[in-house]
Motif scaffolding. Structure first.
Motif, PDB file in Angstrom:
ATOM      1  N   ASP B 210       4.077  -0.084  -0.357  1.00  0.00           N
ATOM      2  CA  ASP B 210       3.729  -1.468  -0.692  1.00  0.00           C
ATOM      3  C   ASP B 210       3.938  -1.749  -2.178  1.00  0.00           C
ATOM      4  OD1 ASP B 210       3.114  -2.299   1.787  1.00  0.00           O
ATOM      5  OD2 ASP B 210       0.961  -1.976   1.638  1.00  0.00           O
ATOM      6  N   SER B 211       4.544  -2.884  -2.463  1.00  0.00           N
ATOM      7  CA  SER B 211       4.723  -3.225  -3.870  1.00  0.00           C
ATOM      8  C   SER B 211       3.990  -4.518  -4.207  1.00  0.00           C
ATOM      9  CB  SER B 211       6.205  -3.361  -4.185  1.00  0.00           C
ATOM     10  OG  SER B 211       6.752  -4.401  -3.412  1.00  0.00           O
ATOM     11  N   ASP B 212       3.277  -5.058  -3.245  1.00  0.00           N
ATOM     12  CA  ASP B 212       2.584  -6.324  -3.464  1.00  0.00           C
ATOM     13  C   ASP B 212       1.236  -6.207  -2.775  1.00  0.00           C
ATOM     14  OD1 ASP B 212       1.770  -8.990  -3.518  1.00  0.00           O
ATOM     15  OD2 ASP B 212       2.915  -9.464  -1.708  1.00  0.00           O
ATOM     16  N   LYS B 214      -1.392  -8.372  -2.936  1.00  0.00           N
ATOM     17  CA  LYS B 214      -2.211  -9.587  -2.895  1.00  0.00           C
ATOM     18  C   LYS B 214      -2.943  -9.775  -1.570  1.00  0.00           C
ATOM     19  CE  LYS B 214      -0.045 -12.131  -6.404  1.00  0.00           C
ATOM     20  NZ  LYS B 214       1.281 -11.542  -6.061  1.00  0.00           N
ATOM     21  N   PRO B 215      -2.260  -9.579  -0.449  1.00  0.00           N
ATOM     22  CA  PRO B 215      -3.003  -9.746   0.804  1.00  0.00           C
ATOM     23  C   PRO B 215      -4.202  -8.810   0.867  1.00  0.00           C
ATOM     24  CG  PRO B 215      -0.678  -9.377   1.238  1.00  0.00           C
ATOM     25  CD  PRO B 215      -0.873  -9.204  -0.227  1.00  0.00           C
ATOM     26  N   HIS B 216      -4.028  -7.624   0.304  1.00  0.00           N
ATOM     27  CA  HIS B 216      -5.111  -6.650   0.341  1.00  0.00           C
ATOM     28  C   HIS B 216      -6.292  -7.150  -0.477  1.00  0.00           C
ATOM     29  CE1 HIS B 216      -1.222  -4.731   0.931  1.00  0.00           C
ATOM     30  NE2 HIS B 216      -1.834  -3.859   1.716  1.00  0.00           N
ATOM     31  N   MET B 218      -6.927 -10.155  -1.267  1.00  0.00           N
ATOM     32  CA  MET B 218      -7.533 -11.324  -0.634  1.00  0.00           C
ATOM     33  C   MET B 218      -8.543 -10.927   0.420  1.00  0.00           C
ATOM     34  SD  MET B 218      -4.716 -14.273  -0.328  1.00  0.00           S
ATOM     35  CE  MET B 218      -5.800 -15.305   0.624  1.00  0.00           C
ATOM     36  N   GLN B 219      -8.197  -9.871   1.156  1.00  0.00           N
ATOM     37  CA  GLN B 219      -9.164  -9.404   2.156  1.00  0.00           C
ATOM     38  C   GLN B 219     -10.457  -8.943   1.504  1.00  0.00           C
ATOM     39  OE1 GLN B 219      -7.966  -6.676   5.124  1.00  0.00           O
ATOM     40  NE2 GLN B 219      -6.501  -8.073   6.028  1.00  0.00           N
ATOM     41  N   LYS B 221     -11.587  -9.940  -1.300  1.00  0.00           N
ATOM     42  CA  LYS B 221     -12.269 -11.088  -1.857  1.00  0.00           C
ATOM     43  C   LYS B 221     -13.018 -11.850  -0.759  1.00  0.00           C
ATOM     44  CE  LYS B 221     -11.488 -14.689  -5.190  1.00  0.00           C
ATOM     45  NZ  LYS B 221     -10.559 -15.622  -5.793  1.00  0.00           N
ATOM     46  N   MET B 239      -2.622  -1.423  -9.436  1.00  0.00           N
ATOM     47  CA  MET B 239      -2.202  -2.719  -8.910  1.00  0.00           C
ATOM     48  C   MET B 239      -3.377  -3.468  -8.287  1.00  0.00           C
ATOM     49  SD  MET B 239       1.527  -1.855  -7.381  1.00  0.00           S
ATOM     50  CE  MET B 239       1.819  -3.429  -6.649  1.00  0.00           C
ATOM     51  N   GLY B 242      -5.435  -4.797 -11.151  1.00  0.00           N
ATOM     52  CA  GLY B 242      -4.708  -5.865 -11.824  1.00  0.00           C
ATOM     53  C   GLY B 242      -4.689  -7.139 -11.003  1.00  0.00           C
ATOM     54  N   ALA B 245      -7.973  -8.785 -11.034  1.00  0.00           N
ATOM     55  CA  ALA B 245      -8.212  -9.489 -12.280  1.00  0.00           C
ATOM     56  C   ALA B 245      -7.500 -10.837 -12.251  1.00  0.00           C
ATOM     57  CB  ALA B 245      -7.730  -8.654 -13.457  1.00  0.00           C
ATOM     58  N   ALA B 246      -6.256 -10.818 -11.778  1.00  0.00           N
ATOM     59  CA  ALA B 246      -5.501 -12.062 -11.744  1.00  0.00           C
ATOM     60  C   ALA B 246      -6.141 -13.065 -10.790  1.00  0.00           C
ATOM     61  CB  ALA B 246      -4.068 -11.800 -11.340  1.00  0.00           C
ATOM     62  N   MET B 247      -6.775 -12.578  -9.756  1.00  0.00           N
ATOM     63  CA  MET B 247      -7.385 -13.485  -8.788  1.00  0.00           C
ATOM     64  C   MET B 247      -8.867 -13.689  -9.087  1.00  0.00           C
ATOM     65  SD  MET B 247      -5.415 -12.302  -5.370  1.00  0.00           S
ATOM     66  CE  MET B 247      -5.784 -13.714  -4.399  1.00  0.00           C
TER      67      MET B 247
ATOM     68  N   ASN C  10       1.000 -16.582  -2.904  1.00  0.00           N
ATOM     69  CA  ASN C  10       1.202 -15.138  -3.051  1.00  0.00           C
ATOM     70  C   ASN C  10       2.561 -14.717  -2.521  1.00  0.00           C
ATOM     71  OD1 ASN C  10      -1.366 -15.056  -4.011  1.00  0.00           O
ATOM     72  ND2 ASN C  10      -2.269 -14.106  -2.202  1.00  0.00           N
ATOM     73  N   TYR C 128      -1.966  -9.666 -16.091  1.00  0.00           N
ATOM     74  CA  TYR C 128      -3.160  -9.859 -15.261  1.00  0.00           C
ATOM     75  C   TYR C 128      -3.904 -11.160 -15.569  1.00  0.00           C
ATOM     76  CZ  TYR C 128      -2.082  -4.984 -14.531  1.00  0.00           C
ATOM     77  OH  TYR C 128      -1.444  -3.823 -14.237  1.00  0.00           O
ATOM     78  N   ASP C 129      -3.322 -11.953 -16.466  1.00  0.00           N
ATOM     79  CA  ASP C 129      -3.899 -13.280 -16.676  1.00  0.00           C
ATOM     80  C   ASP C 129      -3.462 -14.192 -15.550  1.00  0.00           C
ATOM     81  OD1 ASP C 129      -5.290 -12.802 -18.868  1.00  0.00           O
ATOM     82  OD2 ASP C 129      -3.794 -13.531 -20.298  1.00  0.00           O
ATOM     83  N   SER C 130      -4.280 -15.220 -15.277  1.00  0.00           N
ATOM     84  CA  SER C 130      -3.817 -16.084 -14.213  1.00  0.00           C
ATOM     85  C   SER C 130      -4.115 -17.548 -14.500  1.00  0.00           C
ATOM     86  CB  SER C 130      -4.420 -15.683 -12.883  1.00  0.00           C
ATOM     87  OG  SER C 130      -5.816 -15.733 -12.974  1.00  0.00           O
ATOM     88  N   PHE C 137      -4.870 -19.245  -7.160  1.00  0.00           N
ATOM     89  CA  PHE C 137      -4.551 -18.447  -8.334  1.00  0.00           C
ATOM     90  C   PHE C 137      -3.092 -18.057  -8.354  1.00  0.00           C
ATOM     91  CE2 PHE C 137      -8.976 -17.676  -7.424  1.00  0.00           C
ATOM     92  CZ  PHE C 137      -9.555 -17.794  -8.674  1.00  0.00           C
ATOM     93  N   ASP C 220      11.559  -0.309  -3.330  1.00  0.00           N
ATOM     94  CA  ASP C 220      11.066  -1.346  -2.419  1.00  0.00           C
ATOM     95  C   ASP C 220      11.656  -2.719  -2.752  1.00  0.00           C
ATOM     96  OD1 ASP C 220       9.258  -2.006  -0.222  1.00  0.00           O
ATOM     97  OD2 ASP C 220       8.240  -3.196  -1.742  1.00  0.00           O
ATOM     98  N   ASN C 252       3.174 -12.044   3.599  1.00  0.00           N
ATOM     99  CA  ASN C 252       1.799 -12.343   3.204  1.00  0.00           C
ATOM    100  C   ASN C 252       1.003 -12.962   4.342  1.00  0.00           C
ATOM    101  OD1 ASN C 252       0.661 -12.088   0.245  1.00  0.00           O
ATOM    102  ND2 ASN C 252       2.885 -12.066   0.189  1.00  0.00           N
ATOM    103  N   ILE C 260      -2.457  -5.986   8.334  1.00  0.00           N
ATOM    104  CA  ILE C 260      -2.050  -5.629   6.984  1.00  0.00           C
ATOM    105  C   ILE C 260      -1.322  -4.298   6.990  1.00  0.00           C
ATOM    106  CG2 ILE C 260      -4.013  -4.307   6.137  1.00  0.00           C
ATOM    107  CD1 ILE C 260      -4.020  -6.417   3.810  1.00  0.00           C
ATOM    108  N   LYS C 263       2.443  -4.807   7.475  1.00  0.00           N
ATOM    109  CA  LYS C 263       3.003  -5.846   6.619  1.00  0.00           C
ATOM    110  C   LYS C 263       4.389  -5.487   6.093  1.00  0.00           C
ATOM    111  CE  LYS C 263       2.149  -7.280   1.932  1.00  0.00           C
ATOM    112  NZ  LYS C 263       2.546  -6.207   1.115  1.00  0.00           N
TER     113      LYS C 263
END
Lengths: 349, 397, 291, 263
Positions: B210-212, B214-216, B218-219, B221, B239, B242, B245-247, C10, C128-130, C137, C220, C252, C260, C263
Motif C-alpha cells: 500500500d502506498s496510500d 488515507k482509507p485506513h 479514515m477508518q 477516525k 505514513m 503523517g 496529522a494531515a487529517m 483522497n 503533513y500540513d493540511s 481535508f 507501486d 478509496n 480495505i 483495496k
C-alpha cells in the motif's frame, strides 16, 4: 533427389546419431549427478529444474503463441497451493494431487485466456500482471491457505519410496522435467504447436486455414498454465514450505526474462535461459566471497558507495546480463548457440 | 532390500568422492574455531533488516579481539537471502554441507526461517534467536531452537495495559500489517482488552504494497479511537502518523519494537514521531548501561563500516547472539551440540542488553521452555529522538 | 456524505501520483511503443541524488530542484542513447526485458550507493500540513501534486499539439520512415521523448520521497501509473490522467465501503474488466489488423 | 443448387460504402475473375466470403450453406481456401511446415497424441508421416523442392506467393480464392503461375475465384469476369463481353476520361 523419403525424419527426435549420443550422455550425467556433487548442488539442480519447467511452459505461450504474460507467478502459486491443500486437506496422494492442481492452474489459464483474446502488447501485459498479483494477494488473505504463515509440505512418499531428501526428490523431479520437456517439444512439432506458431506469425491467415483462434489461444494459455502449475506443485516440495510472498511480480518477471534471454520460440533456449538465470539468482549472493574481486568491490564500496548496500551489485550484474544478451543477440542464448554452430561448421573459413 | 543396496551404493560413492564424514569432535568446531552461520536480507524489500547480521558480525569480531571463547575464535558466515526462502534454503544448505556450521544464529524473517526450520531441526543443529517474534518458533517447541525475540503478543499486551491503565484510554484501535507479525499484535491486544472487559474499536489491515493510507486513517477516525497501536512496517507507521496529522486526527500512537528506533523514526517522520510510545526488547542506543557502552565502543566503533548506524536493528544482531555466546562459553573446552543445548537450558535470568532470558529443560508441551525473553519495556519518544523510559522491564506471560 | 466527499478527495490525491507516472509512461509509449518499466527507477535515481545534495551538501532548494529536473532529462536521454537505441529488431517483449534489466541496474545502483535504510527528503513544505475546505481535508503536498498534474498535462498537451518538436514527435510515432524522409531526425526525437518523460517521472519521485524514501518506493506508483495509462488507452495524455483519478477514487471508495484488505488489488481487477469491454483502453480506438 | 452465390452483399466502414449490392454466381469448376481499380472493394469481398468481415446485408451461399455469419475457421472447414494480397505466411516456419498447417483440418492429433509422439508408430507419428506424403505431392506439383526445408521469411517474393498457393491447396479446397496471385512477379514466374492455376482447375477440379490486375492474364484464363468499382458491380460476363463494356475500357484501356468523373 531421394524419392524414397521417410517423412518421419522431419519430426523425429533423434535427427542423427550424434544427437542420440549426446542425449544418452546427458541422461547418464543427470542420473549420476547426485553422486558426483554435494547435496547442496542437488538442491540447486532441483531449483533449476523447476524453473526449466516454468520457462518451457511460458515459452509455449510467449515464444510460440506470441502472447505476453507477466502473471505466471499466479499459476505457479495455484500449482503449489493446490498440491499442498489437496494433499493435506483432501488426503490425496502426491501423484494425484499434482496433476489435479496443475489442471486447476490450466483452468485459470483458460479463463485468463478469454480476455486475452482481444488484448495485445501493454494491455495484455497489465491484464496478466493484474491476474498474478490478485492470485497472490487473495491466497495471502484467506485463512484456508495458511495466510501469510504459509504451508509446510507433508512427508512425501510414492508407494514404497520415501522421498524425503533432496536426492530422492531429484530423481522424481528430473524425470518429470525430462518428460515434460520432450512432450513440449513433440507438441510444438505437431498439429497443436504448428497452430500456435501460425497464430503468432499471422493470425488471420491461420484462421482462414481452419485454425480456431479462440480455441488455440486459450489452449495455449491453459497448457502454459498447466506446465507452470506442475512446476509450482513440485516447488512446494523442493522448498518444503510455501508462503504467498514467494509468488510475487518479481518472480513473474524472472520467469519472463528466462524465456526471453534463453530465446523466444526455442525449447532448448528455455532450458538454457532457465539454467543460467536461476543459477545466477542463487549464486550471485556469493559474489563478495570471490577472491580478489570481492575484496576489490568491498574497497570500492567503502570509498565511493556504501558498504551496507554492496550486495546489490548482484542486481546490477543480473540486469546487465539481461540487457547485453537482448541488445547483442535478440534471439537470446539460443541465437548464440545457432551462431556458434554455424561458425564451427564453416571453420576454418 | 532395494533401499539397503541403494544405501550401500550411496555410501561407497560418497566415500569415493571424498565426502567429509566428520570423525573428530563436533561439526563446525575445531581447536581454534567455531563456525556460526547466519542469513539476512542485504538486498530486496526487507534489506533494512540487513543490519542485524552485520551487528552480529561486529559483535563476533569484538569477542575474537578479546581472545575468543575458551581459546576458540568465532567464525561468522553470513549471506544475503534477499528475504526469498529459496535463497535462504540454498545458502543454509551450502554452508551447512560445505563448511559445516556448529550452530545458526538470528536469521531475519518468518518465511525464510520457516523454510529452513525443519532442515536444521532434523539435522539437530542448534539455532538461537530467530529475529522475528513469531509463535512458530515455539509451537511446538523444538529441542534445538532457542527463541529470544519477545513475542509480539507480549508487546501488544504491555502497550494496551499501559494505554488503558496508566493513560486512561477508552477506545483502542490497531493498524496492522496483514501478516503473521500484524496478526499476532491484534491477537495480543484483543486478549489483553478482553481481560480488561474492552474491545478493539477498529482493526485496520495494511498491505505491504500500500502506498496510500488515507482509507485506513479514515477508518480509524470514524472509530473515534483515542489510542492507536501501530503493528506495521516503519514506512507504514510513518505514513499512518503523517496522514493522521494531515487529517487532524491525533490519538496517542503506540508502536512495536520494529519502530522503536527513535532517532530514525524522528528523522523520517519529520518530527511527528514525538510523543509516540513504543515497546522495545533491548536497551536504548544512548543507554548508560556499561555493557551497552562496551558494545558501542569495542564492537561498533571498531568493526562497523563507516556508513553504518548504531541503530536498533544493528545491535539487535548482538541481542540475538548474546545467549548463543553465553551458552558456548558455559560449555567450556568440550563443545558439542548436545552439551550446548543442555547448557542453554540452564540459562536463568541471563541479562545482556535485553530483558532477562531464561530457558527450561525441553518439554514438548511447554512452548515457553524455548522462549527465552518474556520481557519488554516501554519508551516514549521525546524531543530530538531521545527516549524517555516509561516502565522498567515488565514480564508478561 | 461527508465521508464520501472525503474519500473522493483522497482518491484524487492518491490518483495524482499515479497520474504523474502514467503521463510519463504515455509519453514514451506514444513515440516509441516501449512500455517503460525503468520509469520508476529513473525517478528513484534522480530523487536520491537530489536527497544527497540537499541533505549532505546542504545545497538550497531553489538550486537543487531545477537541477534535479535537468538531471532527469539528461538521464532519460542518456539511457535512450546508450541502451534503447542499440536494440536490434525491437519487439515489445525484448523492450520489456531491456527496461526491466535497466530497472534492476538503477535500483541496484541506488541501493548500493545509499543503502536500504528509510530516509526522507527535506522538502520546502511540510507534507503533513493540511487545508480544510468545508470539512474535507487535503494535505498541502497533495494540492501541490494535483497542481503539478494539471500543469504538466496541459503543458504537455499544448507542447505536443503546437510546438515544432511536439509535432515532430507525433510524426515519428505515426510513420518513422516518412518522418525521416521529411527531414526529422527521429533518433533525436526519441531521445528527447525519453528526456521529457524522465523529467515528468522525476517530479513524481520528488513528491513521493518527501514522505518516505527507500529503494522500492517507486514500484507501486509505477504499476498503478502503468495501469492508469493502459486504462486511458496508453497513448492519450488526458486518458492517463483520467484513468489515474478513476483508479485512485475507485480504490478509496472500495477501501472505504467494501474491503480495505483488497483495496490494492481492486485496481487491477477493474483494469481487466475495462479491457474486456474496451481492449485498447477507454480513450484509444481499437486497432484492427488488415489483410 | 448453385455452387457458390453472392446475393445483394453490402458492407460499409465508418460511413463509407465499401461494397454495395454485389450479386454473382460461380459455377463449379470455373475460373471466375474479379477485376476493378485499386480500392474497388475486391479484397473486402474476399474478406466477407472468408468470414473476416461481417457483411451488413446480403447472403453468401456455398453449396446451400450460409457463410456470412461464420467464423473464418468454419468457412475453411467447408472447403474454401485463400491466398493473400500481401503475403501472410508463417514467417518463422519452413515451407514444409507452412504447407502442413494447411492440412490442419485433416489432421486429428491433439495435445495428448502430440505430447506422446514416441516413435513413428505412435498415432501422431503415423499421422505426421502420412500427411507429409500428401504435402510432398503438392510440393512436387508446384515445384517447391528446392525450398522445402527453408524458412519462408528468407525466400524470394515470387516463391513466397507459390508457397501460399501450396498452403491453400493443402487444405483440399473446393473453392479457392486467389488475391492477386501474380502481383510483383516477373513474367517467367507469371507464366508458371498461370500454368498452375489452369492445372488446379483442370486436374484438381477446384473452382477458382481470382482477383488480378494483369488484364492479359485475366482475359486469358477466366471463364467469366465480374467488374466492380467503388463497391458496385459495373458488369459481369465472359471475357469478350466484359472487354467491350465502355466503362471497363474507360478504366483499363485509358480513354480520355478522368477517373474522378465516375458517379
Amino acid at each position: 533427389m531421394n524419392m524414397k523419403r521417410v517423412y518421419y525424419e522431419d519430426v523425429r527426435f533423434f535427427t542423427s546419431g550424434v544427437v542420440f549420443f549426446w542425449f544418452v550422455a546427458l541422461l547418464l550425467f543427470l542420473a549420476a549427478f547426485p553422486f558426483l556433487f554435494k547435496n547442496y548442488y542437488v538442491y540447486v539442480a532441483n531449483y533449476i529444474a523447476i524453473n526449466v519447467i516454468v520457462a518451457i511452459g511460458l515459452n509455449i505461450l510467449v515464444g510460440y503463441t506470441g502472447q505476453i504474460s507477466l502473471g505466471h507467478a499466479g499459476f505457479f502459486a495455484i500449482g503449489a497451493y493446490g498440491t499442498l491443500v489437496l494433499m493435506t486437506k483432501a488426503h490425496l496422494p502426491f501423484l494425484v494431487a499434482l496433476p489435479l492442481s496443475a489442471l486447476v492452474a490450466a483452468l485459470f489459464g483458460f479463463l485468463l485466456g478469454l480476455p486475452a483474446l482481444r488484448l495485445e502488447g501493454p494491455y495484455l501485459a497489465i491484464a496478466t500482471l493484474g491476474f498474478g498479483m490478485t492470485v497472490t494477494q487473495v491466497i495471502g488473505r484467506v485463512g484456508f491457505f495458511g495466510g501469510r504463515q504459509g504451508l509446510h509440505a507433508p512427508e512425501l512418499s510414492i508407494g514404497p519410496w520415501n522421498l524425503s531428501t533432496d536426492r530422492d526428490f531429484y530423481y522424481l523431479l528430473i524425470t518429470i522435467t525430462i518428460l515434460l520437456t520432450l512432450a513440449a517439444r513433440n507438441i510444438i512439432k505437431t498439429r497443436v504447436g504448428r497452430s500456435f506458431i501460425a497464430i503468432r506469425d499471422a493470425d488471420i491467415a491461420a484462421e482462414t486455414m481452419g485454425v480456431n483462434l479462440v480455441f488455440y489461444k486459450t489452449l495455449s494459455f491453459a497448457l502454459s498454465a498447466f506446465y507452470t502449475g506442475v512446476a509450482g506443485g513440485l516447488y512446494a516440495f523442493v522448498l518444503r514450505y510455501i508462503e504467498p510472498e514467494i509468488f510475487t511480480l518479481l518472480r513473474s518477471i524472472m520467469f519472463l526474462s528466462m524465456v526471453v534471454v534463453g530465446g523466444l520460440g526455442s525449447i532448448m533456449g528455455s532450458v538454457a535461459g532457465a539454467c543460467l538465470l536461476s543459477w545466477m539468482d542463487l549464486q550471485l549472493r556469493n559474489i563478495l566471497n570471490i577472491p580478489y574481486l570481492g575484496e576489490w568491490l568491498k574497497t570500492l564500496s567503502q570509498s565511493f558507495f556504501s558498504i551496507t548496500g554492496v550486495s546489490n551489485i548482484q542486481f546490477i550484474l543480473y540486469g546487465l546480463i539481461m540487457i547485453l544478451i537482448m541488445l547483442f543477440e535478440p534471439l537470446g542464448i539460443f541465437g548464440i548457440w545457432i551462431r556458434t554452430k554455424k561458425y564451427w561448421k564453416m571453420w576454418p573459413f | 532390500m532395494m533401499k539397503k543396496g541403494f544405501l550401500v551404493f550411496l555410501t561407497v560413492a560418497a566415500m569415493a568422492f571424498g565426502f567429509p564424514f566428520s570423525a573428530a569432535a563436533e561439526e563446525g568446531v575445531t581447536d581454534k574455531e567455531i563456525h556460526i552461520g547466519q542469513w539476512g536480507p542485504q538486498t530486496g524489500p526487507a534489506a533494512a533488516w540487513g543490519s542485524v547480521a552485520r551487528g552480529t558480525d561486529a559483535y563476533f569480531k569484538m569477542i575474537n579481539a578479546d581472545g575468543g571463547i575458551n581459546g576458540r575464535q568465532l567464525i561468522h558466515h553470513m549471506f544475503d537471502d534477499a528475504y526469498d526462502p529459496a535463497k535462504t534454503v540454498a545458502g543454509v544448505k551450502e554452508l551447512q554441507e560445505g563448511k559445516g556450521m556448529f550452530a545458526w544464529v538470528s536469521g531475519v524473517g518468518t518465511a525464510p526461517g520457516l523454510a529452513v526450520k525443519d532442515y536444521l531441526m532434523n539435522k539437530k543443529i542448534p539455532w538461537v534467536g530467530p529475529s522475528a517474534g513469531s509463535l512458530h518458533w515455539i509451537t511446538p517447541p523444538q529441542k534445538y531452537l532457542f527463541a529470544v525475540y519477545p513475542l509480539y503478543e507480549i508487546e501488544a499486551k504491555a502497550l494496551v495495559r499501559y494505554a488503558v491503565e496508566k493513560l486512561g484510554k477508552k477506545k483502542i484501535a490497531i493498524v496492522y500489517q496483514n501478516d503473521d507479525y500484524g496478526k499476532n499484535g491484534v491477537q495480543g491486544a484483543a486478549e489483553e482488552l478482553a481481560r480488561l472487559k474492552m474491545k478493539l474499536v477498529a482493526e485496520v489491515p495494511v498491505q505491504l504494497t500500500d502506498s496510500d493510507l488515507k482509507p485506513h486513517v479514515m477508518q480509524l477516525k470514524t472509530s473515534e479511537a483515542d489510542a492507536v497501536l501501530l503493528w506495521t512496517s516503519v514506512k507504514h507507521a510513518v505514513m499512518t502518523i503523517g496522514t493522521s496529522a494531515a487529517m487532524q486526527f491525533a490519538p496517542q500512537f503506540l508502536s512495536t519494537s520494529t519502530c522503536s528506533d527513535f532517532p530514525m523514526m524522528m528523522s523520517i517522520s519529520k518530527g511527528l514521531w514525538k510523543g509516540v510510545i513504543a515497546a522495545t526488547f533491548a536497551e536504548l542506543p544512548d543507554s548508560k548501561s556499561p555493557l551497552m557502552a562496551k558494545y558501542k565502543k569495542d564492537a561498533f566503533d571498531k568493526f562497523a563500516a563507516k556508513d553504518e548506524r548504531w541503530g536498533l536493528f544493528y545491535y539487535a544482531g548482538i541481542v540475538f547472539s548474546e545467549p548463543l555466546v553465553e551458552g558456548i562459553k558455559r560449555c567450556g573446552k568440550d563443545l558439542t551440540r548436545e552439551k550446548f543445548v543442555s547448557e542453554m537450558e540452564k540459562l536463568k535470568d541471563f541479562q545482556g542488553i535485553s530483558g532477562k532470558i531464561s530457558y527450561k529443560p525441553f518439554d514438548a508441551n511447554d512452548p515457553f521452555s524455548r522462549q527465552g525473553q518474556n520481557q519488554t519495556t516501554l519508551l516514549k519518544c521525546i524531543e530530538g529522538g531521545a527516549a524517555e523510559r516509561l516502565t522498567d522491564w515488565m514480564t508478561i506471560q | 456524505m461527508l465521508n464520501f466527499l472525503q474519500m473522493i478527495v483522497n482518491g484524487m490525491a492518491a490518483g495524482s501520483t499515479y497520474a504523474l507516472m502514467g503521463l510519463a509512461m504515455v509519453i514514451i509509449y506514444k513515440t516509441t511503443e516501449v512500455p517503460n518499466f525503468t520509469q520508476g527507477e529513473m525517478a528513484l535515481l534522480s530523487s536520491y541524488l537530489t536527497y544527497m545534495f540537499l541533505d549532505q551538501y546542504g545545497v538550497p532548494y531553489h538550486v537543487v530542484f531545477p537541477a534535479a529536473l535537468v538531471f532527469a532529462f539528461v538521464l532519460g536521454c542518456v539511457l535512450e542513447f546508450v541502451v534503447l537505441r542499440r536494440a536490434k529488431e525491437p519487439n515489445i517483449l525484448g523492450m520489456i526485458v531491456i527496461t526491466i534489466g535497466l530497472e534492476m541496474i538503477l535500483m541496484g545502483f541506488v541501493s548500493w550507493k545509499f543503502g536500504a535504510d528509510q530516509k526522507t527528503m527535506p522538502f520546502p513544505i511540510t507534507p503533513y500540513d493540511s487545508v480544510v475546505i468545508g470539512k474535507v481535508f487535503i494535505s498541502t503536498l497533495e494540492l501541490l501534486t494535483m497542481g503539478m498534474v494539471l500543469l504538466l498535462m496541459t503543458g504537455l498537451f499544448v507542447f505536443l499539439r503546437y510546438s515544432k518538436l511536439g509535432i515532430a514527435m507525433k510524426a515519428t510515432q505515426q510513420n518513422d520512415v516518412a518522418a525521416r524522409l521529411m527531414g526529422i531526425r527521429t533518433d533525436r526525437i526519441r531521445m528527447a521523448t525519453w528526456g521529457i518523460s524522465s523529467t515528468v517521472g522525476c517530479t513524481a519521485g520528488l513528491l513521493i520521497s518527501s514522505i518516505v524514501m527507500q529503494p522500492y518506493m517507486m514500484w507501486d506508483p509505477l504499476l498503478k501509473g502503468f495501469a492508469a495509462a493502459v486504462m486511458g488507452g496508453m497513448t492519450s495524455l488526458p486518458g492517463a490522467v483520467f484513468g489515474a483519478y478513476m483508479l485512485g477514487i475507485i480504490e478509496n471508495l472500495f477501501g472505504g465501503y467494501i474491503s480495505i484488505e483488497f483495496k490494492s488489488v481492486v485496481a487491477f481487477a477493474i483494469i481487466v474488466l475495462v479491457l474486456c469491454v474496451k481492449p485498447s483502453g477507454l480513450f484509444a480506438r481499437h486497432y484492427v489488423k488488415k489483410v | 443448387m448453385t455452387f457458390f452465390e453472392i446475393r445483394h452483399l453490402s458492407i460499409s466502414f465508418g460511413g463509407l460504402r465499401a461494397l454495395n449490392d454485389i450479386c454473382f454466381e460461380v459455377q463449379k469448376g470455373e475460373i471466375f475473375a474479379i477485376i476493378g481499380p485499386n480500392g474497388a472493394g475486391k479484397t473486402t469481398l474476399f474478406n466477407c466470403i472468408n468470414g473476416i468481415y461481417r457483411p451488413e446485408e446480403g447472403e453468401i451461399l456455398f453449396k446451400d450453406q450460409q457463410l456470412e455469419r461464420k467464423r473464418p475457421d468454419k468457412v475453411a472447414r467447408l472447403g474454401i481456401a485463400r491466398t493473400f494480397q500481401n503475403i501472410e505466411l508463417f514467417r518463422h516456419m519452413n515451407t514444409m511446415e507452412n504447407i502442413m498447417l494447411g492440412r490442419h483440418n485433416h489432421l486429428k492429433t491433439g495435445l495428448f497424441h502430440g505430447a506422446f509422439m514416441w516413435g513413428k508408430r505412435s498415432f501422431a507419428g503415423k499421422e505426421e508421416t502420412k500427411h507429409r506424403r500428401r504435402v510432398e505431392e503438392i510440393i512436387d506439383f508446384l515445384d517447391l523442392h528446392a525450398v522445402r526445408n527453408q524458412i519462408v521469411a528468407a525466400l524470394p517474393y515470387g516463391v513466397q506467393k507459390v508457397v501460399e498457393l501450396a498452403r491453400a491447396l493443402a487444405t483440399e479446397p473446393e473453392l479457392l480464392l486467389l488475391d492477386e496471385p501474380c502481383a510483383g512477379m516477373n513474367s517467367e514466374e507469371k507464366q508458371d503461375m498461370i500454368f498452375w492455376i489452369k492445372d488446379i482447375q483442370d486436374l484438381l477440379g477446384i473452382t477458382i475465384l481470382l482477383i488480378e490486375h494483369d488484364m492479359n492474364m485475366v482475359m486469358d484464363i477466366s471463364d467469366r469476369i465480374l467488374v466492380i468499382n467503388f463497391g458496385r458491380t459495373v458488369t459481369q460476363g465472359s471475357p469478350d463481353m466484359v472487354q467491350k463494356h465502355p466503362e471497363v475500357i474507360r478504366a483499363y484501356l485509358g480513354e480520355d476520361m478522368e477517373v474522378g468523373s465516375h458517379p
